[in-house]
Structures are given as C-alpha cells and as structure tokens.
Design an enzyme around this catalytic site. Structure first.
Site, mmCIF file in Angstrom:
data_model
loop_
_atom_site.group_PDB
_atom_site.id
_atom_site.type_symbol
_atom_site.label_atom_id
_atom_site.label_comp_id
_atom_site.label_asym_id
_atom_site.label_seq_id
_atom_site.Cartn_x
_atom_site.Cartn_y
_atom_site.Cartn_z
ATOM 1 N N GLU A 306 0.832 -1.196 0.000
ATOM 2 C CA GLU A 306 0.000 0.000 0.000
ATOM 3 C C GLU A 306 0.877 1.259 0.000
ATOM 4 O O GLU A 306 0.547 2.267 -0.621
ATOM 5 C CB GLU A 306 -0.908 -0.023 1.239
ATOM 6 C CG GLU A 306 -2.130 0.831 1.109
ATOM 7 C CD GLU A 306 -3.185 0.497 2.177
ATOM 8 O OE1 GLU A 306 -3.250 -0.668 2.632
ATOM 9 O OE2 GLU A 306 -3.932 1.403 2.548
ATOM 10 N N GLU A 309 2.166 1.694 -3.423
ATOM 11 C CA GLU A 309 1.075 2.232 -4.247
ATOM 12 C C GLU A 309 0.943 3.743 -4.031
ATOM 13 O O GLU A 309 0.783 4.512 -4.985
ATOM 14 C CB GLU A 309 -0.227 1.514 -3.889
ATOM 15 C CG GLU A 309 -1.399 1.916 -4.765
ATOM 16 C CD GLU A 309 -2.716 1.307 -4.292
ATOM 17 O OE1 GLU A 309 -2.695 0.485 -3.341
ATOM 18 O OE2 GLU A 309 -3.756 1.669 -4.874
ATOM 19 N N CYS A 332 -8.139 -1.883 4.287
ATOM 20 C CA CYS A 332 -8.056 -3.114 5.078
ATOM 21 C C CYS A 332 -9.295 -3.379 5.915
ATOM 22 O O CYS A 332 -9.447 -4.441 6.475
ATOM 23 C CB CYS A 332 -6.807 -3.130 5.948
ATOM 24 S SG CYS A 332 -6.356 -1.517 6.546
ATOM 25 N N SER A 352 -7.108 2.082 -1.906
ATOM 26 C CA SER A 352 -5.910 1.329 -2.257
ATOM 27 C C SER A 352 -6.341 -0.011 -2.858
ATOM 28 O O SER A 352 -7.270 -0.647 -2.363
ATOM 29 C CB SER A 352 -5.086 1.085 -0.998
ATOM 30 O OG SER A 352 -4.180 0.037 -1.233
ATOM 31 N N LYS A 391 -15.360 -9.311 7.990
ATOM 32 C CA LYS A 391 -14.377 -10.200 7.369
ATOM 33 C C LYS A 391 -15.042 -11.471 6.843
ATOM 34 O O LYS A 391 -14.535 -12.115 5.937
ATOM 35 C CB LYS A 391 -13.291 -10.570 8.378
ATOM 36 C CG LYS A 391 -12.389 -9.405 8.763
ATOM 37 C CD LYS A 391 -11.294 -9.166 7.763
ATOM 38 C CE LYS A 391 -10.538 -7.885 8.057
ATOM 39 N NZ LYS A 391 -9.725 -7.463 6.910
ATOM 40 N N GLU A 394 -16.208 -10.413 3.592
ATOM 41 C CA GLU A 394 -15.083 -10.154 2.700
ATOM 42 C C GLU A 394 -14.553 -11.442 2.074
ATOM 43 O O GLU A 394 -14.293 -11.511 0.879
ATOM 44 C CB GLU A 394 -13.959 -9.444 3.463
ATOM 45 C CG GLU A 394 -12.801 -9.018 2.564
ATOM 46 C CD GLU A 394 -11.622 -8.434 3.342
ATOM 47 O OE1 GLU A 394 -11.384 -8.881 4.484
ATOM 48 O OE2 GLU A 394 -10.943 -7.547 2.799
ATOM 49 N N GLU A 399 -14.759 -12.164 -5.930
ATOM 50 C CA GLU A 399 -13.474 -11.954 -6.603
ATOM 51 C C GLU A 399 -12.300 -12.451 -5.770
ATOM 52 O O GLU A 399 -11.164 -12.460 -6.242
ATOM 53 C CB GLU A 399 -13.303 -10.460 -6.944
ATOM 54 C CG GLU A 399 -13.215 -9.510 -5.759
ATOM 55 C CD GLU A 399 -14.574 -9.017 -5.256
ATOM 56 O OE1 GLU A 399 -15.591 -9.668 -5.536
ATOM 57 O OE2 GLU A 399 -14.599 -7.981 -4.560
ATOM 58 N N CYS A 562 -10.114 -1.930 14.713
ATOM 59 C CA CYS A 562 -10.452 -3.355 14.776
ATOM 60 C C CYS A 562 -10.638 -3.856 16.204
ATOM 61 O O CYS A 562 -11.392 -4.788 16.453
ATOM 62 C CB CYS A 562 -9.372 -4.182 14.107
ATOM 63 S SG CYS A 562 -9.078 -3.659 12.426
#
Ligand SMILES: Cc1cc2nc3c(=O)[nH]c(=O)nc-3n(C[C@H](O)[C@H](O)[C@H](O)COP(=O)(O)O)c2cc1C
Ligand code: SF4
Ligand code: SF4
Ligand code: SF4
Ligand code: SF4
Ligand code: FES
Lengths: 635, 411
Positions: A306, A309, A332, A352, A391, A394, A399, A562
């Site tokens: 990241e 990037e 994230c 990102s 999560k 996710e 994908e 988190c």
C-alpha cells in the site's frame, strides 16, 4: 461521537443549559438518593449520579456509546413530588430532588416490565449464543423471575434472517431497545435498521423488510456488540471448522489478527487490557489447527504494497503530472470498503487496491505456502481469526479467489473462537506460550498496531519516513511512537514535512529514480474510525475541504478500530476499547522488530516468491483487488 | 370505535358564554400589539386559563416559560391533531371560528417572542386546508399577519402542516418529532418543549380551544373570563358529545356542569355510563352522574361518549383497548406490551376463561403503566380498563356467563 446526530430527537441526548460556573459554585446540586444526601454535578443524569455513588440502577436500552432513548423504562426511579416515575437514564438533575431507586412502586414497575418483555420473548437460554452474557437474562435473575406472569410465547413470530454472511437477526429475541438502530445510524451513519410499525406491530426491520444481505448493511457488526440479547449474532462457522479439524485429509490453517489476542481474555472473564498471543497459539494447536500464522505478517506486507502504491500515485501526480485519485484511502477494513462502495461509489478509485491482510494471507497460503509444503491447496482449509463481522463477508466476495481457490474459507470471530476453546476444555489464560509457525513467523509491531485506530497510518509512517528520508523514525518521533495518530478522537489529522531525502532503497529502485521530488513536500494524512466519522471526512472531501488535500487517509469502520470490531467480546464501551488499545501498544513496545520493512520474512517473500517486487505482476495478481460501485439503491 | 365517532354535528346557531360569545375580527391583535408582553401574561394568568388539550397545564405558565427561554428563535404550535376518540370540537372552531384560533396564535407569538406559528392539522382534516390558507391570506392582506403587524415591529406568520395520521402525534413532543420529519414518537422529558422544542428551539404547543379562548380574554379581560366556571376551572369548555342521545354535537358549557345536567341538555335517556375524556378518560357509572366536569373533579379534554342500557360495557372496553394496542407508538415497554396484556385480559373475560387473581394482576399492571409509561398515552390507557372493570363489575362478570370460578378458570 455525541454531536450532530441524525437520529430522531426522541433518541437524542438532553440539552441542559448549564449555569455559568465562575467560581465553581452552582456547579453542584445536593440531592437525596435513598435518603442519603450526596453532591452531584448539575445536569448529570440520575443514572450517572447513582453510579458515582455505588447505587445500582438496572438498565436495558441505555448504552454508554449511544444517545439516550428512555424507552425500555427499566431504570425508573421515584422522584419526590412527581406524579409518575422517572427514567434515571434520561433525567437530568437540575434541582435538589429526592430520589428513591428501590421503593415498592419502583420494584413492582421493574418486575412488571421484565415480565412484559419475557412474555414476548421467544427463545431458550441454553440454546442461545448470549447465554450467561445477556442483559435480559441478568435482569430476570436480578429480579428473581420464577414464572411468566403474563405468559410466554410458544411459537416464533419472525423468521430468522440468515441471509447475511456476517449478521444473523432473530427478532423473536428482540426487546425493542433500539440500541442496534442507534448504533447503525449514529455510530455508523448507515441506517439499515429502523423501528417499523406501530403499537403491537412495532419491530426492528430493514428497508422494505428486505433480508440483510439485500440492503446497504456494511457488515460491521457493531449492532451485535450493542444488542443486549441474542437477537443479533454473528454468522458462526465453528461447526464446519470443527468438521474440518476432525477430517484427517484436511490441512487446517489459521491466521490470527492482532485484535483478538488483545481481547480474548474477556471471553474468559478477565479484565480487558492483557494480550494472550502466546497462550492463544498453544490453544489453537491444542484445538487441532495444523498451523498458526500471524496476520501481522501480511499487515507488514500490506504496508509495503500500500505504501508503494501511495508512492506511485504521488510520483504520477507530482512528477508525471498524470491524473490519479488522491487522497489514497486504506482498504483493510471491509466494513469501510463496503460503506464507500454504497455511499461514495464515485470514490472507489481512491481506495488502495491492496487487499486486506486477511485476504493477502489467504492468497499466499494456498499458493506460496502450499507449494513450499507440497500440499494440494484444495486440501487446505484456511480460517481467519478476526475481531470483525465484515471479514466473514469479505472472504466470500466472489473476486477473492486469486489463488485459484476460495482464498480464505472462513472468518471466525474472537467470540466464536473463545467458545471453541471452552468447548475443547481449555482455560486459555493458563496455556503455556508458543510462537507462530514458519515460514511467516513472528511479525513486526507495526503489523500488530493495525488493530487500533491510527495503527495502519502509524505503521505506514514508520516505514515511509525511514525509506524516504533515510533517517530513523526514532529521531523524528520518540521511541517510534507516532502519537499524533494515536488515541480515540473521531478524526485525527497530521502533517509531516519532508525536509530531507535519502537514497531510494533497493526494493523500490525500479519504480522511482530518486526522492528529490518529495523534498520540501508536506505529507498530509488523516485517520477516522467509525463510519460516522468517515462520512464527515468524505463530505469534506466532496466539498473540497481540507481533507481533499490529504495524501493518505486511514479509515476503519468500527469505533476504536479493529479492537472494537463487531466480532469482539461483548460488552464494549470506550473504557474497554482503551484497555484493548493499551494491550496492543504495550505489546508493540515489547517487540524486537517494530517496522514493517524490517520484517525479514517480508523481505524473504519478495526474494523468493513475489520476485517482481511490490506492486509488481505477481503481487498484483495475488495481493491486489478491485471494488464495486454498489450505490445506495440495490435491487 | 368508528360508529361512535360518526356523529353528525348538528349545525345550529352556536351560543355559549365565552368562546361562542360575540367577537369582532382583529380586535385582540389590535389591542395586544399595543400592550407589553408582561401585561398580556398577567391577563392570561388572571383569567386562570388552563390547557384544553387534556393535560390542563396553566397556559400563562407555559407561555411564561417559553418567553423566558433564551433563544434567537421561538415557535408557537397549534395542536389541531384532535385524535382522541369522540372529540370533534377543534374541527368546529377551525371551520367556524378560525379568527379566534389564529388570533390566539398571533397573540401567543407576540407574548412569547415567536416569529413563526405552525398549525399541526389532523390528516383527516385535509379538506379544511384550503379554507384555512385562504383565511390566513386574508389576515395577511389586513396586516394581521406577516411583516410588521399593524405597523408595529412585530412580524409573525403562520403555516399549516398536515399531520401524519397517528393518534400519538397529538402528544406534543411526538407532534414536534413529526413536524421535524421523524417517526411520531414522544420524547424524553425533561427537557420540555418550552426549552427544547421544534428544531431545538423553545416551543409552546397549545390546543386549538386554548388558543381560541385567548382573543376573548384579551378583549374582555381575565376577570370577565373567570366569572364563568369554578374556582379552579375558570371559563367554559367545549364538549364533543356523541353516543346515545338525541342531540349529539358540540356544546359550550361552563366548567362545573354536572354530568346529569349535560345529559339533560343533550337529551340522553336511560344512560348507563358516560365515558369522559375519550378512550384515555374514565368511565362514569350512573351512581356518579352528579359529579362535576372540571379540574376539581373530572378533568377532560372535552370528549363525552354516552352509553345507554343497551350497551355492553365489556365490548366498550374492548374497543378502547384495541384502539390503544394499535395506537401505541410502540416505543416503550409498559405501553407497547402492557396494552396487549390488558386487551388479552378483556378477551379472557369475554370467553369466560380467567381468574380474578389474574385480572387483579392486570389492574396492578395498569397502575404500573400509569406511572412508568413514557407519555400520556400509556399513562392513561389503563384508565378505562381500571374504571370500567371497577364500576361495571356486576354487569361484566355476569353478562359474560361466568363468574370466574367455573370452567377452565379456577383458583
Ligand atoms: C396520546 C396523546 C394524544 C394527544 N392528542 C392531543 C390532541 O389531539 N390535541 C391536543 O390539543 N392535545 C393533545 N394531547 C395533549 C398534548 O400533549 C398537549 O398537552 C397539548 O397539546 C397542550 O396544549 P394545551 O396546554 O393547550 O392543552 C395529547 C396527549 C397525548 C398523551
Ligand atoms: S436472549 Fe438472553 S434471555 Fe433470551 S434466550 Fe438468549 S440468553 Fe436467554
Ligand atoms: S452490521 Fe453495521 S451496518 Fe449492518 S446493520 Fe449492523 S450496525 Fe448497521
Ligand atoms: S435487535 Fe437487539 S439491539 Fe436491536 S432492538 Fe432488538 S434487542 Fe435491542
Ligand atoms: S406510552 Fe405508549 S405512546 Fe407513549 S411513548 Fe410509550 S409506547 Fe409510545
Ligand atoms: S435504561 Fe432508562 S429507559 Fe431504558
């Protein structure tokens, strides 16, 4: 958190005109609570005053994170001279009143209220996820309920909504306290849950009563954490995980995120604030997981990917004068990602493209690790221990199959793992300590602090500062503690001037020739936690305000980051979250390696596997992803 | 409930001591804007006027508190939600005496320092909307409304908003929620609307009839007003009379009128019971018909429903309880679930499957609801349950064919 709420006024905090406190006189009011005179602060609620004086008043709809509702009525007390009972949670003390918290009238009223709630409550405690941690159950016990005075429902009224990967809604156990409603709208600014219907038809529902999977729920699970009962729970995969563990043909891998280890002690009745990293590793092996990996490894990897990037985006914008989306947003937190996809889809290019640490690890386990160990990836069951409800969603995003398989099979929450450990007959706090498994081994403190709000930013800065300036972070921030991005303030903002630059490290040499273009620049960064705060930043960016000039912004969907995730132990409040943060920062402080780019396993994987470097082809295939413009209106 | 509501208002020349007494349009505003605000407050205080919406809070106190609150904006809201079963007196005032209501608002606005008045009009009264708007336009033409009223530096205007159709929206804080575009649910009190009302600004919510009394008090004086009625219940009251009588309709009577006298006036015969105050009021049996209507004895917002010998009081009660089960806003526990339990109790009695022990438990529950509910709805919904079961014991526990000791009942 309390200002500018969108919830109805009926659910908003009281506005009390405070007297001007020139010399402190008048700031205190003397009241009588249960015939004892005490001094309380002007404007304080009766509940707060009682708490300060060690007098217990039961509550149900009240939650310290949320605005006042005053709708369950369990906290009623007698105030002398008033015709009706008053709710302690909502009544501000502005005069020297006399309060009785346990008179016969009060006790009878509370008992009636509990009896009424139970008469509509369908569910049995021993088959309930909240058994032994349920506020309704506690009330029933506290008031000695030994029979159902007003009857008891025999049949469920509502169908259980199992549509979501993350949150299960069983409205048969709902007590209509609306804590979930206030959470979703005030803390999260999502507004999926709302009180629907009137009178006996009143219930908590979604837009057009659609299943949760078909509305704009971001799966943060914050509503679960604040539900007093078992009406909301996470979608629990532990049965299937047990099956995999028991199946000798399966290689069951677990990666553990930083926040669960800082909170799992609470599941075992311990005070918050202590990490159980080593104990947890042992317990996981004893349960039967074949290997235990540290998600912090991919957190370190995330920082490299990241961060690279970001550097590329800045390079394009500043040197090549190309159009690129800035500020870059962290990606994230899957709750945040979905929030952006729904509410600000026009900004998905700012996210990102780096996957979250969980998903990076998933992709590496079924490729790099499988190859290294000679295991057929189809036999690997990859579990992720996460503090998070989102999560679960996710890992089920279609994908997320870049390894050729489902990269992560299951997201498991701290609460669910706590249950599994108990089921295995293990008392976690007494476990001997053990380390994480290779080839990923021990990670850095930078990866660890991903668990707290500001942690990703701090981790990124520790690396960026060193990689760009060639100086030690410690020379800029004492002990490498980047305090401006720490703490629980809803939005944090900082500017880091880059006064000198060093040589470009080897890892990045194929991407940028030198750092001279950054010399004299000021890096502007921001941090937000809780999507209500994220919304403030996004609206500011839309309006071209100061945050639109930022280069990099960390967003976490959950209040506190988190460590306050929707899969963490219940209850939660700011004190508890602060203790968890302390546990994380303490552990970071004790680690030998505290910067992602100094993690030798990370360097190694670029040497042997991701051989074309950060943001190279292999990493793009495995470690990066794309997003979906979802919008608010979904069919 | 519906059939009881569908009473025609017999439209005759209206006569009455106060509200229906002669009044010349514009007089109150003309007089008020020349007066000091304190003097108006004093006049209203002297009149002893109390809120006609049901709660009977002194209007002068409400206005004084709103006037005293510090804020750059204030509001006066006319509560024209008229949702209590059996009331239709506000409709009469709005249709036939809009000058009184609107001028009352202007005077109130002047007194408390509001720039804006809002009429919260019951959804079912939508048909009046245009007529009322036209009336407001006329007032603006005559400079009784708008910028610099009658050449003074007092500016004030009134807008009309349609209600959302729920009974609870008549409760003042739910009304304000509804005005703000939220679900109509009562707020926590304190803080009260006089401090924190519409959009957080100090707001005085007044009933249509309360406001209509104001122009008379301004023009004729507080001491004239209190000549009518009793010591603690000054002036007159509009009664919406429906049910078993020859002449249902709206009556203006001085406070202190007894139920017997009222029954005489409206031509009620063989009356068994009178429900005073609508569904949330109390049910008075014949033995108590000498009781007086007024704050000293039976306070009421003006709904009077008459039941003759042919009526089954248990059915009457069931109607009321069904109304509350449906109309509770569903926010607080005692009201949301409590009313269901009370209704179930009535149904048990109907079926003859009950124990007296359980019915007594329900009465106790009713007393909890009265003190622990969040708003007036839940606080008053058990009134009819308690009063009808007390006052019509014999009828109810005999006509249902059971005395509670046979069949499945017992104990
Ligand atoms: C459930 C409920 C419904 C009410 N409905 C009305 C109504 O329709 N009209 C009204 O004027 N007041 C109604 N009230 C009383 C109002 O809350 C408030 O007391 C009144 O508007 C104040 O005006 P007043 O002081 O002029 O009476 C209702 C109260 C409750 C609890
Ligand atoms: S929600 Fe609470 S009271 Fe209800 S079944 Fe579960 S543990 Fe028991
Ligand atoms: S999971 Fe989050 S977004 Fe979804 S309903 Fe709960 S609080 Fe709202
Ligand atoms: S689902 Fe839980 S938090 Fe929401 S209203 Fe019901 S009991 Fe309260
Ligand atoms: S008493 Fe009834 S109407 Fe009033 S707030 Fe409670 S539930 Fe709503
Ligand atoms: S805790 Fe006070 S009303 Fe619910």
């Amino acid at each position: 958190m309390k200002e500018k709420l969108r919830a109805p006024k009926a659910q908003q905090p009281l506005i009390v005109e405070k007297p001007t406190l020139e010399d402190g006189i008048g700031s205190k009011v003397t009241v009588e609570i249960n015939e004892k005179k005490v001094q309380v602060l002007f404007g304080q609620t009766i509940l707060e005053a009682c708490k300060e004086n060690q007098i217990h008043v039961p509550t149900l709809c009240h939650h310290p994170d949320l605005c006042i509702a005053g709708n369950c009525r369990i906290c009623v007390v007698e105030v002398e001279g008033m015709r009706t009972l008053q709710t302690a949670c909502s009544f501000p003390i502005t005069a020297p009143i006399k309060i009785k918290t346990s008179s016969p009238m009060v006790r009878k009223a509370r008992r009636h209220i509990i009896d009424l709630l139970l008469s509509e409550h369908y569910g049995e405690c021993y088959s309930c996820v909240r058994n032994n941690n349920c506020e309704l159950q506690t009330l029933a016990k506290e008031y000695g309920v030994d029979s159902y005075t007003f009857g008891h429902v025999q049949e469920p009224v509502y169908e259980v909504d199992l549509s979501s990967y993350s949150v299960v809604r069983d409205m048969n156990k709902c007590v209509n306290c609306r804590r979930c409603v206030r959470t979703c709208i005030d803390l999260q600014e999502v507004g999926v849950l709302e009180a629907i219907g009137r009178g006996d038809k009143t219930h908590i529902g979604t837009f057009l009563e659609k299943p949760l999977a078909d509305v704009i729920c971001i799966n943060c699970g914050q509503c679960i954490n604040r539900c007093p009962t078992g009406a909301l729970r996470a979608n629990d995969p532990s049965d299937v995980i047990w099956n995999a563990i028991d199946d000798p043909t399966k290689h069951v891998v677990i990666q553990t995120a930083p926040s669960p280890r800082a909170a799992i002690g609470e599941v075992f009745g311990l005070e918050p604030g202590k990490s159980f990293t080593g104990e947890l590793n042992t317990a996981l092996r004893r349960i039967g997981f074949d290997v235990v990996f540290d998600t912090n490894f991919t957190a370190d990897l995330t920082i490299i990917e990241e961060g690279t990037e970001l550097i590329l985006r800045l390079y394009k914008a500043l040197v090549k004068k190309e159009q690129v989306a800035l500020p870059q947003f962290t990606s994230c937190s899957p709750g945040w990602v979905k929030y952006l996809e729904h509410f600000y889809p026009e900004y998905i290019d700012n996210l990102s493209s780096a996957k979250s640490p969980q998903q990076m690890f998933g992709a590496l386990i079924k490729t790099f690790y499988a190859q290294k160990k000679g295991i057929d990836p189809k036999d690997i069951v990859s579990v992720a221990l996460m503090p998070c409800a989102a999560k679960k969603f996710e890992c089920n995003r279609p994908e997320m199959v870049d390894s050729g398989y489902k990269d992560v099979d299951f997201g498991l929450t701290t609460r669910e793992l706590g249950q599994m450990i108990q089921e295995a007959g293990i008392y976690l706090p007494e476990m001997p300590k053990s380390n994480f498994d290779d080839p990923f081994g021990e990670a850095s403190g930078a990866g660890l602090i991903f668990g707290a709000t500001g942690g990703v930013m701090e981790a990124a800065l520790r690396s960026v500062i060193e990689l760009v300036t060639g100086k030690k972070v410690e020379d800029v921030f004492a002990n490498a503690d980047i305090t401006p991005v720490r703490g629980f303030e809803g939005i944090k903002y900082a500017e880091i001037p880059i006064t000198e630059v060093g040589p470009v490290p080897k890892l990045l040499q194929h991407l940028v020739p030198d750092w001279n273009w950054l010399k004299g620049a000021t890096l502007k960064i921001a941090v937000a936690h809780g999507t209500a705060n994220a919304k403030k930043i996004m609206d500011d960016i839309k309006a071209g305000g100061k945050f639109s000039e930022c280069h990099f912004i960390e967003f976490m969907a959950c209040p506190g980051g988190c460590l306050g995730g929707g899969g963490q132990p219940i209850p939660t409040d700011e004190e508890i979250r602060k203790m968890r943060a302390k546990a994380i920062y303490d552990e970071d402080n004790s680690l030998p390696v505290r910067k992602s780019h100094e993690n030798r396993h990370v360097a190694e994987i670029y040497d042997v596997f991701l051989t074309d470097g950060p943001c190279g082809h292999i990493s793009h295939k495995l470690l990066h992803t794309h997003y979906i413009k979802r919008g608010k209106y979904i069919a | 409930m519906k059939t009881q509501l569908e009473n025609n208002i017999i439209k005759t020349e209206r006569t009455g001591p106060v509200l229906f007494s002669p009044y010349k349009r514009g007089d109150a505003i003309k007089k008020a804007v020349k007066q000091k605000r304190e003097d108006i407050l004093f006049e209203i205080k002297d009149s002893g006027l109390k809120g006609r919406g049901g709660a009977g809070f002194p209007t002068s106190t409400k206005w004084m508190l709103t006037a005293a609150a510090k804020a750059d904006k204030k509001f006066i809201v006319c509560n024209a939600d008229e949702g209590e079963p059996g009331t239709f007196k506000d409709r009469v005032l709005l249709m036939e005496y809009p000058q009184l209501v609107f001028e009352g608002m202007v005077v109130g606005g002047y007194t408390i320092g509001a720039q804006t008045g809002i009429v919260y009009l019951r959804a079912e009264y939508e048909y009046m909307f245009e007529q009322l708007e036209n009336y407001l336009a006329n007032m603006r033409e005559d400079n009784l409304l708008g910028e610099n009223i009658l050449g003074t530096d007092f500016s004030f205007d009134i807008s009309i908003r349609l209600g959302s159709g729920a009974y609870v929206c008549g409760e003042e804080t739910a009304l304000i929620e509804s005005l703000e575009g939220h679900r109509g649910e009562p707020r926590n009190r304190p803080p009260f609307p006089v401090n924190t009302g519409y959009m957080g600004y100090p707001t005085s919510v007044n009933n249509v009839e309360t406001l209509a009394a104001v122009p008379h008090i301004i023009t004729k004086g507080g001491s004239w007003f209190k000549k009518f009625g009793t010591d603690k219940s000054t002036g007159s009251k509009l009664f919406s009379v429906s049910g078993d009588c020859e002449r249902p309709g709206v009556y203006e009577l001085p406070w202190g009128t007894s139920i017997n006298e009222l029954l005489e006036i409206v031509g009620a015969k063989n009356t068994k019971a009178v429900q005073v105050g609508g569904a949330s009021g109390i049910c008075v049996p014949r033995s108590q018909f000498d009781r007086k209507l007024g704050y000293e004895d039976i306070p009421t917002g003006g709904s009077v429903i008459i039941f003759n010998e042919s009526r089954n009081m248990l059915h009457v009660l069931k109607n009321f309880m069904e109304f509350f089960v449906e109309e509770s806003c569903g926010q607080c526990t005692p009201c949301r679930i409590g009313n269901i339990k009370l209704l179930e109790g009535v149904e048990m009695i109907e079926r003859g499957e009950f124990t007296f022990k359980y019915i007594n438990t329900l009465k106790e529950l009713g007393r909890t609801m009265q003190v622990a509910s969040k708003c007036g709805l839940g606080q008053s919904s058990p009134n009819s349950f308690i009063s009808i079961l007390e006052n019509f014991k014999d009828e109810i526990f005999h006509t249902t064919g059971t005395n509670g000791f046979n069949g499945k009942a017992g104990k």
